[in-house]
Design an enzyme around this catalytic site. Structure first.
Site, PDB file in Angstrom:
ATOM      1  N   ARG B  53     -28.154 -38.844  15.636  1.00  0.00           N
ATOM      2  CA  ARG B  53     -29.156 -39.222  16.617  1.00  0.00           C
ATOM      3  C   ARG B  53     -28.686 -39.039  18.051  1.00  0.00           C
ATOM      4  NH1 ARG B  53     -29.669 -41.625  12.270  1.00  0.00           N
ATOM      5  NH2 ARG B  53     -27.549 -42.277  12.623  1.00  0.00           N
ATOM      6  N   THR B  54     -27.506 -39.539  18.357  1.00  0.00           N
ATOM      7  CA  THR B  54     -27.055 -39.501  19.749  1.00  0.00           C
ATOM      8  C   THR B  54     -26.851 -38.053  20.201  1.00  0.00           C
ATOM      9  OG1 THR B  54     -25.985 -41.625  19.406  1.00  0.00           O
ATOM     10  CG2 THR B  54     -25.346 -40.412  21.359  1.00  0.00           C
ATOM     11  N   LYS B  82      -5.092 -29.003  17.186  1.00  0.00           N
ATOM     12  CA  LYS B  82      -3.749 -28.496  17.502  1.00  0.00           C
ATOM     13  C   LYS B  82      -2.927 -29.538  18.248  1.00  0.00           C
ATOM     14  CE  LYS B  82      -5.712 -23.872  18.005  1.00  0.00           C
ATOM     15  NZ  LYS B  82      -6.268 -22.979  19.023  1.00  0.00           N
ATOM     16  N   ARG B 103     -18.191 -38.889  22.808  1.00  0.00           N
ATOM     17  CA  ARG B 103     -18.051 -39.906  21.753  1.00  0.00           C
ATOM     18  C   ARG B 103     -16.650 -39.751  21.175  1.00  0.00           C
ATOM     19  NH1 ARG B 103     -22.031 -41.460  16.967  1.00  0.00           N
ATOM     20  NH2 ARG B 103     -22.995 -42.431  18.786  1.00  0.00           N
ATOM     21  N   HIS B 131     -21.560 -48.609  23.759  1.00  0.00           N
ATOM     22  CA  HIS B 131     -22.495 -47.505  23.514  1.00  0.00           C
ATOM     23  C   HIS B 131     -23.687 -47.731  24.456  1.00  0.00           C
ATOM     24  CE1 HIS B 131     -24.591 -44.294  21.760  1.00  0.00           C
ATOM     25  NE2 HIS B 131     -24.655 -44.655  20.505  1.00  0.00           N
TER      26      HIS B 131
END
Lengths: 156, 308
Positions: B53-54, B82, B103, B131
């Site tokens: 969703r985000t 890496k 995120r 959030h």
């Protein structure tokens, strides 16, 4: 008993730092803060539960050939606000400082939150804001109570 | 640090929140008027954790504003694999985009990243931290359905690790809202959130049973209790079963109750609730687009005005 007598009881040092008027019970925490475990060979004298004029009893730590970094002083200010720091040169106190409670403590402590970004390999030092009764991680917001601080010293 | 990063809901004042919500309402009223407003702008999507969703609503929001998005893709196929630090990754990506969305699984990741970049940065979730854009769309949905003053909000489920809960409870302190937290003892709000609520003077009460407070609620915000938070399956099932809502529960609630959920849900809201007037969680998810359009529009405008 005077301060001078105390200093004699825990032998004088030639050059280094005397951390005096520590809250009783904090001496070993201060050694941990300074990363001193005896393996470095430095001369260290520790007095614990010594009678004091201003505190009922106090601890005192004397370290040869060592001065404290600002970050170390900042942590000291939080765990033992009454402490004084005396810088010694040739057996004389050349500087006697009381310590102020800082606004933040940088480095020295690790964040107790194992999922905090500071616990990874990022190019940052830990930073804690000083609250009335504890510290708060600048990054993740985790709060450390004053009584818990010494458990989070980063021993180098 | 730049003032226009959005890292935590704790940084938002009532005026900040209302500015975004009002702009989102304008967008909702006439979406076509906003098309092309930021053509030529590029938004960088940096998702170090899975998101549906985000990620997709930021993507849609930017494209509806006429801009484009670049996406670093899955961590497995990026330079992070890496061993590159987040600080380095973000310093590189800021050169590719006009704003960045991050995120990350670690708490504090966005706060740190903001120290290394000079384009606006949005925290789209940092571990169990914050959030804030979810909170803006939560507030928008609450305002549409119940208003934002003189209401009673119940927040239920995993309050310890739920970042949407941490952000929402902080933002609600800007409004005249009575907050009730409903959770098992092991998943109560963490010390840091409790501290902020206390400092803000918020009216907060904690419960272990929904029935203690259900009848008073205007809004019930349900979150998912995750299996991995419990040592064994039995304990999880026992606890999770107590923090779900079904049609029978709604009988004991106000007729006007608004039920929200940041989604995804598993079984904490019974499917039968979907067909009731209380169910507003899909509308809530859809609101992610106008809210993120409003937020990006404000950020990109401010950035242009500042001549950066």
């Amino acid at each position: 008993m005077t301060d001078a007598d105390q200093e004699l009881r825990v032998s004088k040092i030639r050059n280094g730092t005397v951390i005096d008027h520590l809250a009783a019970g904090q001496a070993l925490n201060v050694l941990a803060l300074l990363g001193i475990d005896g393996s470095g060979g430095e001369g260290v004298s520790v007095g614990m539960n010594v009678p004091s004029d201003t505190l009922a009893t106090k601890d005192i730590v004397k370290v040869e050939d060592r001065e404290l970094s600002q970050s170390e002083v900042d942590v000291l200010a939080v765990i033992s606000p009454e402490a004084t720091i005396n810088i010694i040169r040739e057996y004389d106190v050349i500087e006697k400082q009381r310590i102020d409670r800082p606004e933040s403590v940088d480095g020295v402590l690790s964040c107790p939150n194992r999922n905090c970004i500071t616990t990874g390999d990022e190019p940052i030092r830990t930073r804690f804001a000083v609250l009335e009764e504890g510290l708060r991680c600048h990054y993740c917001g985790e709060i450390i109570r004053e009584s818990e601080i010494t458990a989070h010293l980063t021993v180098t | 640090m730049r003032q226009d990063h959005l890292i935590s809901a704790t940084q938002l004042s009532r005026a900040d929140i209302e500015a975004v919500l009002n702009r989102a309402a304008e967008i909702d009223a006439d979406p076509a008027a906003w098309h092309g407003r930021h053509s030529g702008s590029i938004l960088g999507l940096c998702f170090f954790e899975p998101s549906t969703r985000t990620r997709m609503s930021f993507d849609t929001a930017m494209k509806r504003l006429g801009g484009r998005t670049i996406d670093m893709g899955a961590v497995e196929s990026s330079s992070v694999k890496k061993g590159e630090t987040l600080a380095d990754t973000m310093r590189v990506l800021e050169g590719y985009a006009d704003a960045l969305v991050l995120r990350h699984p670690s708490e504090g990741a966005a706060t740190m990243a903001a120290e290394f970049v000079d384009v606006p940065l949005v925290n789209a979730g940092d571990g169990a931290g914050q959030h804030p854009t979810q909170t803006l769309l939560d507030l928008y949905t609450i305002r549409e359905n119940a208003g934002l003053d003189d209401i009673t909000v119940g927040i239920m489920g995993d309050l310890k690790y739920g970042r949407t809960v941490h952000s929402l409870s902080a933002a609600l302190t800007n409004f005249d809202v009575r907050q009730h937290f409903i959770s098992p003892e092991s998943l109560q709000i963490p010390r840091s959130v409790r501290y902020d609520l206390h400092e803000s003077g918020a009216q907060v009460r904690e419960h272990t049973h929904l029935d203690d407070v259900l009848a008073e609620l205007d809004v019930l915000y349900v979150t998912r209790i995750q299996r991995e938070r419990f040592p064994d399956e039995n304990e999880y099932r026992k606890v999770a079963g107590e923090y779900r809502i079904d049609a029978a529960d709604l009988e004991r609630a106000k007729d006007s109750l608004t039920v929200l959920h940041p989604l995804p849900r598993v079984d904490e809201i019974a499917p039968e609730v979907d067909d009731t007037d209380a169910a507003n969680y899909f509308e809530q998810a859809h609101n992610g687009v106008p809210i993120r359009m409003a937020l990006l529009d404000g950020m990109l405008d401010a950035d242009t005005e500042a001549g950066r």
